[in-house]
Structures are given as C-alpha cells and as structure tokens.
Design a protein around this motif. Structure first.
Motif, PDB file in Angstrom:
ATOM      1  N   ALA A   1      35.236  24.952  21.921  1.00 27.65           N
ATOM      2  CA  ALA A   1      36.286  25.798  22.546  1.00 27.65           C
ATOM      3  C   ALA A   1      36.329  27.252  22.060  1.00 27.65           C
ATOM      4  CB  ALA A   1      37.610  24.949  22.542  1.00 27.65           C
ATOM      5  N   GLU A   2      36.490  27.450  20.977  1.00 33.35           N
ATOM      6  CA  GLU A   2      36.383  28.688  20.339  1.00 33.35           C
ATOM      7  C   GLU A   2      35.257  29.647  20.737  1.00 33.35           C
ATOM      8  OE1 GLU A   2      39.107  27.961  16.133  1.00 33.35           O
ATOM      9  OE2 GLU A   2      36.681  27.887  16.254  1.00 33.35           O
ATOM     10  N   ALA A   3      34.104  29.075  20.850  1.00 28.45           N
ATOM     11  CA  ALA A   3      33.014  29.804  21.159  1.00 28.45           C
ATOM     12  C   ALA A   3      32.994  30.311  22.775  1.00 28.45           C
ATOM     13  CB  ALA A   3      31.431  29.007  21.225  1.00 28.45           C
TER      14      ALA A   3
ATOM     15  N   LYS B   1      41.778  28.690  30.659  1.00 28.38           N
ATOM     16  CA  LYS B   1      42.866  27.619  30.463  1.00 28.38           C
ATOM     17  C   LYS B   1      42.209  26.217  30.054  1.00 28.38           C
ATOM     18  CE  LYS B   1      46.778  25.633  33.009  1.00 28.38           C
ATOM     19  NZ  LYS B   1      47.304  25.189  34.335  1.00 28.38           N
ATOM     20  N   LYS B   2      41.092  25.842  30.633  1.00 30.51           N
ATOM     21  CA  LYS B   2      40.544  24.842  30.076  1.00 30.51           C
ATOM     22  C   LYS B   2      40.096  24.818  28.815  1.00 30.51           C
ATOM     23  CE  LYS B   2      36.857  22.044  31.712  1.00 30.51           C
ATOM     24  NZ  LYS B   2      35.569  21.849  32.416  1.00 30.51           N
ATOM     25  N   ALA B   3      39.446  25.853  28.267  1.00 28.87           N
ATOM     26  CA  ALA B   3      39.127  26.150  26.734  1.00 28.87           C
ATOM     27  C   ALA B   3      40.184  26.068  25.887  1.00 28.87           C
ATOM     28  CB  ALA B   3      38.209  27.460  26.825  1.00 28.87           C
ATOM     29  N   SER B   4      41.407  26.676  26.347  1.00 27.36           N
ATOM     30  CA  SER B   4      42.666  26.922  25.659  1.00 27.36           C
ATOM     31  C   SER B   4      43.116  25.313  25.192  1.00 27.36           C
ATOM     32  CB  SER B   4      43.585  27.493  25.975  1.00 27.36           C
ATOM     33  OG  SER B   4      43.073  28.836  26.355  1.00 27.36           O
ATOM     34  N   LEU B   5      43.091  24.665  26.269  1.00 24.88           N
ATOM     35  CA  LEU B   5      43.473  23.380  26.174  1.00 24.88           C
ATOM     36  C   LEU B   5      42.582  22.396  25.393  1.00 24.88           C
ATOM     37  CD1 LEU B   5      44.985  22.444  29.806  1.00 24.88           C
ATOM     38  CD2 LEU B   5      46.233  22.886  27.925  1.00 24.88           C
ATOM     39  N   ALA B   6      41.392  22.407  25.735  1.00 23.67           N
ATOM     40  CA  ALA B   6      40.582  21.817  24.797  1.00 23.67           C
ATOM     41  C   ALA B   6      40.658  22.331  23.075  1.00 23.67           C
ATOM     42  CB  ALA B   6      39.244  22.192  25.028  1.00 23.67           C
TER      43      ALA B   6
ATOM     44  N   VAL C   1      49.169  13.047  19.788  1.00 22.03           N
ATOM     45  CA  VAL C   1      49.569  12.751  21.024  1.00 22.03           C
ATOM     46  C   VAL C   1      49.670  14.110  21.829  1.00 22.03           C
ATOM     47  CG1 VAL C   1      51.824  11.822  22.476  1.00 22.03           C
ATOM     48  CG2 VAL C   1      51.261  10.979  20.338  1.00 22.03           C
ATOM     49  N   LEU C   2      48.910  13.941  23.028  1.00 20.70           N
ATOM     50  CA  LEU C   2      48.735  15.043  23.870  1.00 20.70           C
ATOM     51  C   LEU C   2      49.293  15.200  24.913  1.00 20.70           C
ATOM     52  CD1 LEU C   2      44.824  14.528  23.001  1.00 20.70           C
ATOM     53  CD2 LEU C   2      46.189  16.229  21.980  1.00 20.70           C
ATOM     54  N   GLY C   3      50.735  15.419  24.607  1.00 18.38           N
ATOM     55  CA  GLY C   3      51.581  15.507  25.738  1.00 18.38           C
ATOM     56  C   GLY C   3      52.163  14.245  26.066  1.00 18.38           C
ATOM     57  N   GLY C   4      53.025  14.387  27.090  1.00 13.90           N
ATOM     58  CA  GLY C   4      53.486  13.061  27.707  1.00 13.90           C
ATOM     59  C   GLY C   4      55.145  13.079  27.561  1.00 13.90           C
ATOM     60  N   LEU C   5      55.542  12.085  27.542  1.00 12.12           N
ATOM     61  CA  LEU C   5      57.230  11.793  27.619  1.00 12.12           C
ATOM     62  C   LEU C   5      57.652  10.884  26.528  1.00 12.12           C
ATOM     63  CD1 LEU C   5      58.991  12.852  29.885  1.00 12.12           C
ATOM     64  CD2 LEU C   5      58.785  10.495  30.887  1.00 12.12           C
TER      65      LEU C   5
ATOM     66  N   LEU D   1      42.729  21.068  17.790  1.00 13.13           N
ATOM     67  CA  LEU D   1      43.564  21.232  16.694  1.00 13.13           C
ATOM     68  C   LEU D   1      44.520  20.216  16.281  1.00 13.13           C
ATOM     69  CD1 LEU D   1      44.283  25.028  17.289  1.00 13.13           C
ATOM     70  CD2 LEU D   1      42.709  24.078  15.713  1.00 13.13           C
ATOM     71  N   VAL D   2      45.107  19.384  17.274  1.00 20.20           N
ATOM     72  CA  VAL D   2      46.021  18.178  17.058  1.00 20.20           C
ATOM     73  C   VAL D   2      45.518  17.082  16.241  1.00 20.20           C
ATOM     74  CG1 VAL D   2      47.563  16.614  17.982  1.00 20.20           C
ATOM     75  CG2 VAL D   2      47.608  18.855  18.819  1.00 20.20           C
TER      76      VAL D   2
END
Ligand code: ATP
Length: 150
Positions: free
Chosen positions: A108-110, A122-127, A71-75, A132-133
């Motif tokens: 994303a790591e590359a 920011k975009k790469a960190s979120l990806a 689950v990638l965030g939310g409520l 990872l999840v």
C-alpha cells in the motif's frame, strides 16, 4: 463494605460477528473499542448506546486476561451488559498473520508513493489502514500465548 462473590460480580458479554460468523463470544470485565472519534471504554452497567467503529483494536479484559482483536470498522451496540460488534472484517490477535500484514502495508505504501493517476489513492489508503491495525493488534505483548497483555 460487603464484597461481592464471584457469582454476584457483574460482567459484560462480548460478541464479535463478521460475515464469516461469530468470531468471539465471551465474558469480559471491561472492553475498549475504537469508535470513529476515539476510544470508548465499556464497563458493566454501562448505559445503552450504539457507535460506529473506526479501524482499530478492540481489547477485552477478563480477570488478568486480555484478548485483542483487529476490527475494521462496523457497529458496536451496547445494551444492558451485552456488547455486540458487527464488522465486515475482524480477526483475533492469534489469527493475524503479521508478515502478511507487513507485506500489505509495504504494498500500500509503494502504491501511495507512485505519482500516477492509475493509483487508486482511496483504495491504497484503506489497505494501508487495514494493515496498520493488524500490525498494531498483532504486536501486543503475549503472555502464555493467549493474547494477554502485561
Ligand atoms: P491482503 O492484501 O493481505 O489480502 P487485505 O487487507 O486486502 O489484506 P481484507 O480484504 O481486509 O485483506 O481481508 C480478506 C480476508 O483475509 C478477511 O477474511 C481477513 O480477515 C483476512 N486477512 C487479511 N489480512 C490478514 C492477516 N494479515 N492475517 C490474517 N487474516 C487476514
């Protein structure tokens, strides 16, 4: 002590909704969710609350079964014995393509290794966090192919 019959035993219902529709709706004895400041466990008769979710695994336990979701965030909204999770992106463990998540992690790591202004950190960190999840959710041991953990 009086034992409760199965029909008297209280249970939670879990509903996970994404923009694509209802991902899951079913009963659970316990739900563990990743809130923004740590994991939350919900049992039947929990007091009502609403929590912002982080990127993490949601685990629903029912009898000896465990169903795992990324689950990638939310409520999450807990009221009476109902738990509703609203998320922009969520997948059930058996829907996750682990190779795709691994490839997304490596991409994303590359990107993050590049010392270039052109890289959107920011975009790469979120990806990377999404990947990872998904890898975490897909790596839970399976028993009988239904997403249950020993
Ligand atoms: P990718 O780079 O592999 O596309 P992403 O993190 O950019 O991954 P999202 O934008 O989060 O992907 O999701 C787009 C859609 O693809 C969503 O419907 C999501 O559920 C699905 N999805 C993403 N990655 C996977 C995966 N590894 N397995 C199954 N479905 C996935």
């Amino acid at each position: 002590m009086t034992r409760m019959s199965e029909s008297e035993k209280s249970a939670l219902t879990l509903k996970i909704v994404t923009p694509l529709g209802v991902l899951f709706e079913g009963a659970a004895d316990m739900i563990i969710m990743r809130a923004q400041d740590g994991d939350i466990g919900v049992l039947p008769d929990h007091e009502p609350f609403t929590a912002a979710l982080g990127y993490g695994v949601v685990r629903a336990f029912a009898d000896d079964d465990e169903t795992v979701f990324s689950v990638l965030g939310g409520l999450a909204e807990v009221s009476e014995d109902h738990v509703v999770v609203l998320s922009d992106a969520a997948e059930r463990q058996d829907q996750i393509d682990a190779d795709r998540a691994l490839a997304a992690k490596e991409r994303a790591e590359a990107m993050l290794r590049q010392q270039s202004d052109a890289v959107d950190i920011k975009k790469a960190s979120l990806a990377l966090r999404r990947a990872l999840v998904r890898i975490e959710a897909s790596s839970y041991p399976l028993i009988g192919g239904r997403g249950m953990r020993k």
